[in-house]
Design a protein around this motif. Structure first.
Motif, PDB file in Angstrom:
ATOM      1  N   HIS A  66      74.454  -7.379 -33.340  1.00 33.06           N
ATOM      2  CA  HIS A  66      73.369  -6.424 -33.078  1.00 33.06           C
ATOM      3  C   HIS A  66      72.095  -7.174 -32.719  1.00 33.06           C
TER       4      HIS A  66
ATOM      5  N   HIS B 109      68.034  -6.541 -32.170  1.00 35.91           N
ATOM      6  CA  HIS B 109      66.961  -5.570 -32.372  1.00 35.91           C
ATOM      7  C   HIS B 109      66.136  -5.391 -31.097  1.00 35.91           C
TER       8      HIS B 109
ATOM      9  N   HIS C   8      66.825  -2.775 -44.714  1.00 40.11           N
ATOM     10  CA  HIS C   8      67.032  -4.080 -44.083  1.00 40.11           C
ATOM     11  C   HIS C   8      66.406  -5.220 -44.886  1.00 40.11           C
TER      12      HIS C   8
ATOM     13  N   HIS D 246      64.655  -0.046 -41.230  1.00 39.28           N
ATOM     14  CA  HIS D 246      64.827  -0.397 -39.812  1.00 39.28           C
ATOM     15  C   HIS D 246      65.382   0.811 -39.063  1.00 39.28           C
TER      16      HIS D 246
ATOM     17  N   HIS E  37      71.753 -10.240 -35.411  1.00 36.90           N
ATOM     18  CA  HIS E  37      72.622 -10.573 -36.542  1.00 36.90           C
ATOM     19  C   HIS E  37      73.979  -9.909 -36.429  1.00 36.90           C
TER      20      HIS E  37
ATOM     21  N   TRP F  54      70.091   5.414 -35.828  1.00 29.36           N
ATOM     22  CA  TRP F  54      70.140   5.641 -37.281  1.00 29.36           C
ATOM     23  C   TRP F  54      69.180   4.692 -37.966  1.00 29.36           C
TER      24      TRP F  54
ATOM     25  N   HIS G  85      67.598   1.562 -36.354  1.00 35.56           N
ATOM     26  CA  HIS G  85      68.616   0.808 -35.616  1.00 35.56           C
ATOM     27  C   HIS G  85      68.797   1.411 -34.224  1.00 35.56           C
TER      28      HIS G  85
HETATM   29 CU1  C2O Z   1      71.388  -1.841 -38.177  1.00 33.89          CU
HETATM   30 CU2  C2O Z   1      69.268  -5.269 -38.021  1.00 33.89          CU
HETATM   31  O1  C2O Z   1      70.348  -3.508 -38.207  1.00 33.89           O
END
Ligand code: C2O
Length: 609
Positions: A534, A536, A212, A138, A589, A208, A140
């Protein structure tokens, strides 16, 4: 046994070499593998540590923990073929370095098929899992199409010669996204790899990448799967020469003359043979002694959080960095699984510590790029996955001075408050120390702009929101959540009467913003701890925080740019404003990786599919 500190030099991750740059299509292509290797994480003379890391498959010497830094430019597309190379020399799969809890809801190749289409039967595998390891990467903070986002169920195994019969080679979304990728970009996925496209249409920022894979993210990242992705250029950058230079050049692998330094801080524990330690049972945490009961709600291995006892910075325990009396730009990343950090620069590393820091941090950027104006901070509170782009001005520090980067965050979960008053700070002898600076004579004049004269690009406000969603964070005793431990951590929604409805990863989607919608997500934290939340695909703006019975507080000065991770404090509502401008299926999440791996993660969908 104590690990001696400040022996090894800080490693500055060199730039990841690309396969090619196509000026016609504006495409930068990479082939990045995941491999197992040994690295001197502990000081010289100590045993090496077996870790996992990323590297360019054409340049074996680039495999490293953390990864070499990927450099990207706004307006150019980066194309990466991510290859699972967790194989030995004969092409046989390598088992996990760390104990895998096969009773959690996880990628689970032997039973992977059972999870497809949300089958109601969860088939866990009794005993520790020793098969091939699923991965998926992933980016990020990236704002990318769903097939390139690194969805937790788009995992894939290495292309092993000895794959056990009946194993699912890939997760349920691998083929869906692979097919879409082929249609859109002509990019073929084969078991063992996936081709992702990063548009780089965001603002210049410190991103970064990390693994995942569903339910084993905590283990794959702990084993070493993380690296920086620096997005430069575009209208929201400050331009060359203004900030401390030089920036790393593509293909430059010396890495030693930069004044701009990415710094990832992670806690790790080690066995005496140098191997990584991660608890194999809950006994480590709360005295759980069994029985081992894979079909019950008692996940035997999972720990609610893990706080390790050594600090590793850019892949070395307690390194030392020689600095000159000039300005440095540090891009700090809290890469810990669960630990919140409170960083300070002081003259003495252990007690008695001076009350005031030796030097402040001038924070110029956060997760999603530059702040509207520099913010002076005595200490940097950073939650897991948060980034702080800072200038530290050593200009007036005499050569010969030694300074220390210390950590006063707790050795436990974080609930907010002040170190020493509201919670005991981290052990001053171990996790309370991070790295050392030794000031050397100046070798060349510093032509960077003093922070007081620095002009940063503006942050456009997101505009009015069309709806508000009331979401919640829960910690429940639950036998009803498939695969979750007895204390599952969950996201969820508040119903119209305000009653929390905790939901796990497998429950139907509740967050389904329309394409182009701007929404306020109101996060009600009903747990006792702070959680870094977080989302996405987006960079959001923090609106405010509101404690029960109090008026809302505006975001902190260092939260006034764009962010992708925000701390939700206990007994408070945290509001963020988000614009969803990319259709597809994503996830949001808690970034405490042990939480994320035990159901504190939910899919969301933008636009109707
Ligand atoms: Cu750094 Cu879903 O993540």
């Amino acid at each position: 046994e104590t690990i001696e500190k400040y022996v090894a030099e800080l490693v500055i991750p060199p730039v990841m070499p690309r396969d090619r740059r196509d000026s016609g299509t504006g495409l930068d292509s990479y082939t990045v593998g995941v491999r197992q290797f040994r690295q001197q994480v502990l000081p010289p003379g100590r045993p090496a540590t077996t870790v996992w890391g990323y590297g360019s498959t054409r340049h074996p010497e680039t495999f490293s923990y953390p990864a070499f830094t990927m450099e990207a430019e706004v307006g150019r597309t980066t194309r990466v073929k991510w290859v699972n190379q967790l194989l030995d020399a004969r092409g046989h799969y390598l088992p996990h370095l760390l104990p895998v809890d096969s009773t959690l809801h996880w990628a689970n190749p032997p039973g992977g098929v059972a999870w497809r289409d949300s089958s109601p039967t969860f088939t866990s595998t009794p005993g520790p899992y020793e098969g091939p390891v699923p991965i998926v990467t992933h980016l990020h903070g990236g704002r990318n199409a769903e097939e390139s986002d690194g969805y937790a169920e788009a995992w894939y195994l290495p292309d092993a010669r000895d794959l056990p019969a009946g194993y699912a080679r890939t997760g349920s979304f691998y083929e869906v996204f692979g097919r879409k990728s082929a249609e859109l970009f002509g990019a073929k996925w084969r078991p063992g790899d996936a081709v992702f496209h990063y548009d780089n249409r965001g603002r210049a920022s410190t991103l970064w990448f990390h693994d995942h894979a569903l339910g084993i993210t905590r283990l794959n990242v702990y084993a070493g799967l993380a690296g920086f992705y620096l997005l430069r250029g575009g209208p929201a950058d400050v331009g060359e020469g203004v900030l401390p230079a030089p920036a790393p050049k593509r293909g430059d692998r010396t890495g030693m003359t930069y004044y701009e330094i990415p710094v990832v801080i992670q806690d790790r524990s080690f066995n005496t043979d140098g191997s990584l330690f991660y608890p194999a049972s809950r006994a480590f945490f709360d005295g759980f002694t069994g029985p081992y009961a894979p079909e019950s709600d008692m996940a035997p291995i999972w720990n609610p959080e893990f706080f390790a006892n050594a600090m590793v910075t850019n892949g070395r325990t307690w390194p030392v960095l020689s600095v000159e009396p000039r300005r440095y730009r540090f891009r700090f990343l809290n890469g810990c699984n669960a630990r919140f950090l409170i960083l300070k620069i002081v003259t003495a590393p252990s007690a008695p510590r001076p009350a005031t820091p030796a030097l402040p941090f001038w924070q110029i950027g956060s997760d999603g790029g530059f702040l509207p104006t520099p913010v002076q901070r005595e200490q940097l509170l950073t939650a897991p996955a948060e980034r702080a782009d800072v200038i530290v001005d050593f200009t007036s520090v005499p050569a010969g001075t030694e300074l220390y980067l210390i950590n006063e965050g707790p050795d436990t979960a974080f609930r907010g408050g002040v170190a020493g008053t509201d919670f005991p700070p981290a052990n001053a002898k171990t996790t309370g120390q991070v790295m050392k600076f030794v000031v050397k004579p100046l070798t060349a004049p510093d032509r960077s702009t003093p922070v007081s004269q620095l002009v940063l690009p503006p942050c456009e406000p997101l505009g009015a929101a069309s709806r508000t969603r009331r979401l919640c964070l829960n910690e429940v005793n639950s036998a009803s959540v498939r695969g979750a431990g007895p204390r599952a951590v969950l996201l969820g929604v508040l119903d119209s009467s305000g009653k929390p409805m905790p939901l796990g990863w497998g429950d139907p989607i509740t967050e389904d913003p329309a394409l182009g919608a701007t929404e306020v997500w109101e996060i009600h934290n009903l747990t006792k701890d702070g959680h870094p939340i977080h989302i996405h695909e987006v960079q959001f703006q923090v609106v405010d925080r509101q404690r029960e019975g109090q008026t809302p507080r505006p975001p902190e000065p260092w939260e006034r740019g764009f962010k992708d991770t925000v701390v939700a404090y206990p007994n408070a509502i945290t509001r963020v404003k988000v614009r969803f401008d990319q259709p597809g299926r994503y996830m949001w999440h808690c970034h405490m990786l042990e939480h994320e791996d035990n159901e504190m993660m939910r899919p969301f969908r933008v636009g109707l599919s």
